[in-house]
Scaffold this active site. Structure first.
Site, mmCIF file in Angstrom:
data_model
loop_
_atom_site.group_PDB
_atom_site.id
_atom_site.type_symbol
_atom_site.label_atom_id
_atom_site.label_comp_id
_atom_site.label_asym_id
_atom_site.label_seq_id
_atom_site.Cartn_x
_atom_site.Cartn_y
_atom_site.Cartn_z
ATOM 1 C CB SER A 179 6.363 40.612 45.697
ATOM 2 O OG SER A 179 6.568 40.249 44.171
ATOM 3 C CE LYS A 182 2.569 42.075 43.357
ATOM 4 N NZ LYS A 182 4.099 41.760 43.157
ATOM 5 C CB SER A 360 2.756 37.591 44.183
ATOM 6 O OG SER A 360 3.827 38.575 44.106
#
Length: 524
Positions: A179, A182, A360
């Site tokens: 993640s 991102k 997230s």
């Protein structure tokens, strides 16, 4: 006893002096806070995001801290014991799977130093002592040998004020970011679209008695009642139904047919990982991220056809407002020059980025990657979005050697970035030269307090409340990238990546210790 009397006199005198100093500190703090509040309320929201990390706020925090020191003591290794105990007692959820939390994504606490970091009272940007390469190596190299980390372990630490790397290990090796990708999605979207960009959901006429609901790609569009007390509300399907019903009645239309248009996006709607509670089908029209429960972030069962469900909900809302929808809504395509009769607008991109990073949020991440594709005239698909993110980052002159962007969320294990890229993304967003990217910093979770870090850093006094970082977790993959002010007041950007882990909790703890070591380090 004469000596005892003298001791008592001295003690009472010292106590009076302490009380006098505390009252003076309180008056100074109250004056500083009142002045700051007046300026704050007169300032636009986007500018507030930058000011949260300015020297004005740091000065206010310092004044408040003087009072807190007198009230809270004692101190232990640079942190008040009471403060450390409170941080250790915080509840939350770990990793990417956190408990539902209705609080909005927080912005940076106003007591943090200004970006570019300097110690209070120091003169000039970057005036706090800079850590040395050797000092950081002494602090971090032993921690990178932790057996809980996988065979691939890379790191990069940058001095924000100087704009240079002060520690690196394998920083040029591309690895699966999970993640933390991102961060790349956020920088690409903000640089391509700007922090004030909003995503529209519209209703257009498509004939005498037909309308089309056109999805623009806002995954936060909601069909729920507005939340009371929320500072900002996402676009609401109920509001769109209100405006649509009024527009139709003005045209003396109370019975229509309804279509829905999802053509803003192309390619497969299903993420390569398949149906998963971490992400909904990626479509230009959905409400509440296609969640089948009442959550607003985290894992949840998802609707298999979000666009059709959203259109059906819209038909019901129109019926409640005196408009009959003939038949079931069906797929349609609006004309190139439609007659728009109603529209709602998402929260600004800055707010979407903050929410994406704090929680997230995979659905927002994929939407922002596709919005970047639309802005750069690429197909709004997984492939087109990946190409658009790379193009946007290239224009920002960021190091993309070995980088692969297969999605915007990091759920795809074929994504690849380097630790050097992650730390440079944070350096770029922290720079005073790029104020439009500030939501990348303000959206980072705060260790032991918010988002995906709410249940981490317990017992790590140096890191709790000081580390702000994006987490990344897949099976065998653990990453952490963020910012921290070190013990000397110097702002540093860091990224730590490891692959091949077999103990997820142990790997997370090892990464947290690395970030805490940076926070606790003067490292000269």
């Amino acid at each position: 006893m004469p000596e005892t009397g003298k001791w008592q006199v001295r003690w009472q005198s010292a106590a009076r002096s302490a009380r006098s100093a505390t009252r003076a500190a309180v008056r100074s703090a109250q004056t500083a806070v009142a002045t700051t509040q007046q300026v704050w309320h007169a300032t636009p929201r986007h500018t507030q995001q930058t000011w949260r990390l300015t020297a004005v706020s740091a000065a206010t925090g310092l004044a408040v801290a003087i009072v807190a020191v007198a009230a809270s003591g004692p101190w232990d290794s640079g942190q008040r014991t009471a403060e450390r105990a409170e941080a250790a007692a915080m509840d939350g959820a770990s990793g990417e799977h956190h408990a539902p939390d209705s609080r909005p994504a927080p912005s940076a606490p106003p007591v943090l130093p200004a970006l570019g970091g300097r110690a209070p009272g120091a003169a000039g940007r970057g005036a706090a002592p800079a850590p040395t390469d050797a000092g950081l190596a002494d602090a971090l190299e032993p921690l990178l040998k932790d057996p809980a980390l996988g065979p691939l372990r890379t790191a990069s630490v940058l001095d924000v004020a100087a704009g240079r790397e002060v520690f690196g290990e394998g920083q040029g090796k591309a690895a699966t970011p999970a993640s933390t990708v991102k961060l790349a999605t956020a920088v690409a979207a903000l640089s391509a679209l700007g922090p004030d960009h909003r995503i529209d959901t519209t209703v257009v006429l498509a004939g005498k008695k037909r309308i089309v609901l056109v999805g623009g790609g806002d995954p936060t569009l909601t069909a729920r009642a507005p939340r009371h007390g929320a500072e900002e509300q996402p676009a609401n399907l109920r509001t769109l139904a209100d405006a649509t019903a009024r527009a139709l009645k003005k045209r003396h239309l109370t019975k229509i047919s309804l279509g829905y248009d999802t053509s803003a996006y192309s390619g497969p709607v299903q993420h390569p990982i398949g149906p998963n509670e971490n992400i909904a089908p990626v479509t230009a029209l959905m409400t509440d991220e296609a969640r089948l429960d009442d959550s607003d972030h985290g894992t949840a069962p998802r609707d298999a056809d979000p666009a059709r469900t959203a259109a059906g909900t819209f038909a019901d809302l129109l019926h409640d407002r005196g408009i009959t929808v003939d038949g079931d809504p069906g797929g349609a395509k609006a004309s190139k020059k439609p007659d728009r009769i109603a529209a709602v607008h998402s929260l600004p991109l800055s707010a979407l980025v903050e929410r994406m990073l704090t929680h997230s949020d995979n659905d927002i991440a994929e939407a922002l990657a596709r919005q970047t594709a639309l802005a750069t005239r690429q197909p709004a698909s997984f492939a087109g979005a990946g190409k658009a993110v790379r193009t946007a980052l290239q224009r920002e002159h960021l190091p993309l050697s070995g980088a692969v962007f297969e999605d915007g969320s990091g759920l795809d294990r074929d994504d690849k970035v380097t630790a050097a890229l992650l730390s440079r993304l944070l350096l770029h967003a922290s720079s005073p030269d790029h104020p439009a990217l500030r939501p990348v910093v303000t959206g980072l979770p705060v260790a032991a307090f918010t988002g995906t870090l709410s249940n981490r850093y317990r017992g790590q006094s140096a890191g709790a409340g000081a580390v702000r970082a994006k987490t990344g977790t897949l099976t065998g993959v653990n990453t952490l990238a963020g910012t921290v002010v070190d013990a000397d007041g110097r702002l540093l950007a860091f990224s730590f990546m490891t692959t091949g882990t077999t103990d997820p909790q142990g790997a997370q703890t090892a990464l947290d210790k690395l970030a805490s070591a940076v926070a606790n380090c003067g490292c000269r």
